[in-house]
Design a protein around this motif. Structure first.
Motif, mmCIF file in Angstrom:
data_model
loop_
_atom_site.group_PDB
_atom_site.id
_atom_site.type_symbol
_atom_site.label_atom_id
_atom_site.label_comp_id
_atom_site.label_asym_id
_atom_site.label_seq_id
_atom_site.Cartn_x
_atom_site.Cartn_y
_atom_site.Cartn_z
ATOM 1 N N LEU A 238 0.806 -1.128 0.043
ATOM 2 C CA LEU A 238 0.169 -0.119 -0.127
ATOM 3 C C LEU A 238 0.779 1.376 0.008
ATOM 4 O O LEU A 238 1.997 1.365 0.436
ATOM 5 C CB LEU A 238 -0.814 0.169 1.237
ATOM 6 N N SER A 239 0.727 2.374 -0.785
ATOM 7 C CA SER A 239 1.056 3.563 -0.754
ATOM 8 C C SER A 239 0.799 4.080 0.492
ATOM 9 O O SER A 239 -0.084 4.033 1.451
ATOM 10 C CB SER A 239 0.579 4.609 -1.875
ATOM 11 N N ASP A 240 1.594 5.299 0.885
ATOM 12 C CA ASP A 240 1.107 5.846 2.081
ATOM 13 C C ASP A 240 -0.096 6.667 2.080
ATOM 14 O O ASP A 240 -0.805 6.643 3.061
ATOM 15 C CB ASP A 240 2.296 7.028 2.350
ATOM 16 N N GLU A 241 -0.671 7.100 1.109
ATOM 17 C CA GLU A 241 -2.053 7.525 0.965
ATOM 18 C C GLU A 241 -2.949 6.530 0.967
ATOM 19 O O GLU A 241 -3.878 6.628 1.787
ATOM 20 C CB GLU A 241 -2.155 8.137 -0.626
ATOM 21 N N GLU A 242 -2.538 5.220 0.598
ATOM 22 C CA GLU A 242 -3.682 4.222 0.789
ATOM 23 C C GLU A 242 -3.787 3.812 2.356
ATOM 24 O O GLU A 242 -4.965 3.505 2.881
ATOM 25 C CB GLU A 242 -3.113 3.097 -0.083
ATOM 26 N N VAL A 243 -2.563 3.638 2.883
ATOM 27 C CA VAL A 243 -2.455 3.374 4.516
ATOM 28 C C VAL A 243 -3.152 4.264 5.214
ATOM 29 O O VAL A 243 -4.173 4.352 5.808
ATOM 30 C CB VAL A 243 -1.092 3.392 4.977
ATOM 31 N N LEU A 244 -3.028 5.574 4.722
ATOM 32 C CA LEU A 244 -3.618 6.712 5.488
ATOM 33 C C LEU A 244 -5.367 6.473 5.278
ATOM 34 O O LEU A 244 -6.039 6.737 6.414
ATOM 35 C CB LEU A 244 -3.132 8.316 4.735
ATOM 36 N N GLN A 245 -5.737 6.498 4.026
ATOM 37 C CA GLN A 245 -7.028 6.478 3.908
ATOM 38 C C GLN A 245 -7.854 5.071 4.426
ATOM 39 O O GLN A 245 -8.873 5.243 4.968
ATOM 40 C CB GLN A 245 -7.513 6.312 2.252
ATOM 41 N N HIS A 246 -6.979 4.082 4.687
ATOM 42 C CA HIS A 246 -7.508 2.792 5.387
ATOM 43 C C HIS A 246 -7.560 3.055 6.753
ATOM 44 O O HIS A 246 -8.426 2.532 7.552
ATOM 45 C CB HIS A 246 -6.566 1.669 4.963
ATOM 46 N N LEU A 247 -6.601 3.757 7.393
ATOM 47 C CA LEU A 247 -6.441 4.194 8.902
ATOM 48 C C LEU A 247 -7.762 5.057 9.094
ATOM 49 O O LEU A 247 -8.423 4.935 10.112
ATOM 50 C CB LEU A 247 -5.267 4.761 9.309
ATOM 51 N N VAL A 248 -8.053 5.902 8.238
ATOM 52 C CA VAL A 248 -9.207 7.041 8.483
ATOM 53 C C VAL A 248 -10.682 6.056 8.460
ATOM 54 O O VAL A 248 -11.430 6.161 9.149
ATOM 55 C CB VAL A 248 -9.456 7.674 7.387
ATOM 56 N N LEU A 249 -10.529 5.127 7.625
ATOM 57 C CA LEU A 249 -11.786 4.132 7.487
ATOM 58 C C LEU A 249 -11.969 3.259 8.856
ATOM 59 O O LEU A 249 -12.844 3.151 9.356
ATOM 60 C CB LEU A 249 -11.504 3.326 6.123
ATOM 61 N N ILE A 250 -10.963 2.641 8.892
ATOM 62 C CA ILE A 250 -10.758 1.280 9.956
ATOM 63 C C ILE A 250 -11.062 1.807 11.469
ATOM 64 O O ILE A 250 -11.611 1.551 12.125
ATOM 65 C CB ILE A 250 -9.809 0.523 9.708
ATOM 66 N N VAL A 251 -10.019 2.901 11.784
ATOM 67 C CA VAL A 251 -10.162 3.438 12.977
ATOM 68 C C VAL A 251 -11.304 3.994 13.119
ATOM 69 O O VAL A 251 -12.043 3.895 14.274
ATOM 70 C CB VAL A 251 -9.024 4.353 13.149
ATOM 71 N N GLY A 252 -12.007 4.968 12.180
ATOM 72 C CA GLY A 252 -13.176 5.521 12.151
ATOM 73 C C GLY A 252 -14.302 4.610 12.654
ATOM 74 O O GLY A 252 -15.205 4.780 13.401
ATOM 75 N N ALA A 253 -14.542 3.434 11.788
ATOM 76 C CA ALA A 253 -15.441 2.289 12.000
ATOM 77 C C ALA A 253 -15.162 1.611 13.137
ATOM 78 O O ALA A 253 -16.330 1.253 13.620
ATOM 79 C CB ALA A 253 -15.239 1.476 10.577
ATOM 80 N N GLY A 254 -14.141 1.535 13.791
ATOM 81 C CA GLY A 254 -14.032 0.887 15.211
ATOM 82 C C GLY A 254 -14.290 1.828 16.354
ATOM 83 O O GLY A 254 -14.934 1.102 17.118
ATOM 84 N N ILE A 255 -14.398 3.106 16.023
ATOM 85 C CA ILE A 255 -14.764 3.876 17.278
ATOM 86 C C ILE A 255 -16.349 4.219 16.966
ATOM 87 O O ILE A 255 -17.026 3.927 17.958
ATOM 88 C CB ILE A 255 -13.982 5.106 17.325
ATOM 89 N N GLU A 256 -16.416 5.169 16.161
ATOM 90 C CA GLU A 256 -17.847 5.883 16.316
ATOM 91 C C GLU A 256 -18.851 4.574 16.202
ATOM 92 O O GLU A 256 -20.045 4.852 16.898
ATOM 93 C CB GLU A 256 -18.016 6.536 15.089
ATOM 94 N N PRO A 257 -19.225 3.827 15.228
ATOM 95 C CA PRO A 257 -20.177 2.978 15.237
ATOM 96 C C PRO A 257 -20.515 1.938 16.267
ATOM 97 O O PRO A 257 -21.590 1.664 16.964
ATOM 98 C CB PRO A 257 -20.106 1.957 14.027
ATOM 99 N N THR A 258 -19.279 1.731 17.143
ATOM 100 C CA THR A 258 -19.023 0.901 18.184
ATOM 101 C C THR A 258 -19.451 1.644 19.491
ATOM 102 O O THR A 258 -20.495 1.286 20.178
ATOM 103 C CB THR A 258 -17.749 0.391 18.408
ATOM 104 N N ALA A 259 -19.297 3.012 19.564
ATOM 105 C CA ALA A 259 -19.731 3.531 20.488
ATOM 106 C C ALA A 259 -21.445 3.928 20.457
ATOM 107 O O ALA A 259 -21.850 3.827 21.596
ATOM 108 C CB ALA A 259 -19.191 4.968 20.585
ATOM 109 N N ASP A 260 -21.735 4.135 19.122
ATOM 110 C CA ASP A 260 -22.999 4.467 19.012
ATOM 111 C C ASP A 260 -23.755 3.012 19.404
ATOM 112 O O ASP A 260 -25.029 3.152 19.892
ATOM 113 C CB ASP A 260 -23.480 4.650 17.646
#
Length: 460
Positions: A238-260
């Motif tokens: 993965l390129s740095d941009e792909e890593v970045l966008q996957h972290l935005v996705l995975i960390v975000g999906a792991g925090i916000e919907p789980t909290a909700d």
């Protein structure tokens, strides 16, 4: 410069007539979030499986609400694409550059927006990296963190369980899984919440990417035993941009919907006596209780989004144009199945056929982690605060107005004061990296974790 689409006739929640040529529901309206199931039923009666909606003022889309239709469309990768670059109104300049929903809808080079071979390459990197997580270690950490958070409020006899518990526990766990420092995690969740709520999306997205870029730079120098480092070193290259966008996705999906999910579950426990009795009397375990919540009140109600590659004819004779954003209405689809007389088994709490984690090639790869966090949170809360009750009228609870999710803004509770059980928090305070001081943040973190614990214990 892009311009907004022409104004449309406002949605009237009391008007059961089918509007002529304009969206049938405004997904951002407080009226919708107070009783979305009523709107879903009107859509079924008037349109069938899918209806035109307004995602935010000037941003048109479709909401698909039928269980079987969602399954069929998600598996039909020839007719439907996840690539947001197909969004026709966006391409044609009918959506403004400052639209609040762009942070959630515009194309990103990650697995959520990919199709075919590219999707398989990216998904392999995600699943392999998540597969290296030490489940026992993370499970034990989650339990200790839950206990420490409850220690922070248990002597007080009152709390806001959304801000002081449900949103904090997933943040702590995801920080540990992905190797975020405490400041990065707080900045991330603050910006993510703004983006999901479609509030100043451009700044929120910039802050998310700024935070993750700093984490990636740090991990390039000092990789560790964390999912960020594993994603960066994966053979998918993965390129740095792909890593970045996957972290935005995975960390975000792991925090916000789980909290909700945690917040929605606690609300249901406090307002549905039969549901609570089923848990306290041992007729339903916590994992099955969460499946029940995912059937009846899931956190994601209109996300993710897909796009037809050609016009799609609907059963009522209308046509969904190619390039239209189609929001996946999991909440509506789940409820229609759970409540159908011919599907009584689907209403059973142990049934896992709901769509809340997606279906088809894009099914969520981290659902086990999310369920572990949520079940740990509920078990600790019910054991430690057995006399907990709602400290407000249920009808007065306020819902966030995101077109994509359904969750409370706060959940005030009261309970008999308890004695703390731990002397120290289970996490180690970490220093900020030299290039990520809070002063650089467009969305400054409300507090570091040490400040947060001080707040929770009211030692201001």
């Amino acid at each position: 410069m892009r311009t907004r689409a022409a104004p449309v006739t406002p949605f009237d929640p009391e008007d059961d007539r089918v509007p002529d040529g304009c969206p049938f529901a405004e997904l951002y309206a407080p009226e919708f979030h107070r009783d979305p199931q009523r709107v879903y039923q009107r859509i079924r009666d008037a349109y069938g499986p899918a209806a035109p909606v307004m995602i935010e003022p000037g941003v048109r889309g479709w909401l698909v609400i039928d269980y079987a239709t969602i399954i069929a469309w998600c598996r039909d990768t020839e007719t439907f694409s996840r690539d947001a670059r197909r969004w026709s109104d966006w391409r044609d300049g009918l959506v403004s550059d400052d639209a609040g929903v762009l942070g959630m809808m515009e194309h990103r080079p990650n697995v959520l927006f990919a199709d075919g071979d590219e999707h398989q390459r990216l998904r392999r990197a995600v699943t392999d990296s998540l597969g290296r997580i030490d489940s026992a270690d993370i499970g034990a950490y989650t339990a200790r963190a839950a206990e420490a958070l409850i220690d922070g409020i248990c002597q007080l006899g009152e709390a806001d369980l959304v801000e002081e518990y449900a949103r904090v526990l997933p943040l702590l766990v995801m920080n540990r899984v992905f190797g975020f420092d405490e400041d990065s995690g707080k900045r991330f969740i603050t910006a993510l919440s703004a983006m999901i709520d479609a509030v100043d999306s451009e700044r929120a997205n910039a802050e998310l990417e700024r935070v993750v870029s700093q984490v990636i730079a740090r991990k390039r120098k000092e990789p560790g035993e964390d999912a960020t480092s594993w994603l960066m070193e994966h053979r998918a290259d993965l390129s740095d941009e792909e890593v970045l966008q996957h972290l935005v996705l995975i960390v975000g999906a792991g925090i916000e919907p789980t909290a909700d999910l945690i917040g929605n579950a606690v609300r249901m426990i406090l307002t549905d006596h039969d549901f609570r009795d089923g848990i306290t009397e041992g007729r339903m375990d916590i994992e099955d209780a969460l499946e029940h919540v995912l059937w009846h009140d899931p956190p994601m109600i209109g996300y993710p989004v897909m796009y037809p590659v050609s016009d799609v004819a609907l059963p009522n004779g209308s046509v969904m144009p190619a390039g239209s954003p189609v929001l996946l209405g999991y909440a509506a689809a789940n409820q229609s199945m759970a409540g159908a007389p011919s599907e009584e088994e689907a209403a059973g709490t142990a049934n896992r056929a709901h769509l809340s984690f997606g279906v088809g090639p894009h099914r969520c790869p981290a659902q086990d982690l999310a369920m572990m966090i949520a079940s740990t949170a509920l078990k600790a809360l019910l054991r430690r605060l057995p006399g907990m009750r709602l400290a407000a009228d249920a009808a007065d609870l306020e819902w966030r107005t995101s077109p994509f999710s359904r969750s409370l803004t706060r959940l005030p509770v009261s309970f008999p004061p308890q004695t703390p059980t731990q002397e120290e928090a289970p996490w180690k305070e970490s220093s900020l990296p030299p290039d990520s001081g809070p002063g650089e943040s467009a969305f400054p973190a409300r507090a570091t974790l040490s400040d947060l614990l001080s707040m929770l214990r009211r030692r201001r």
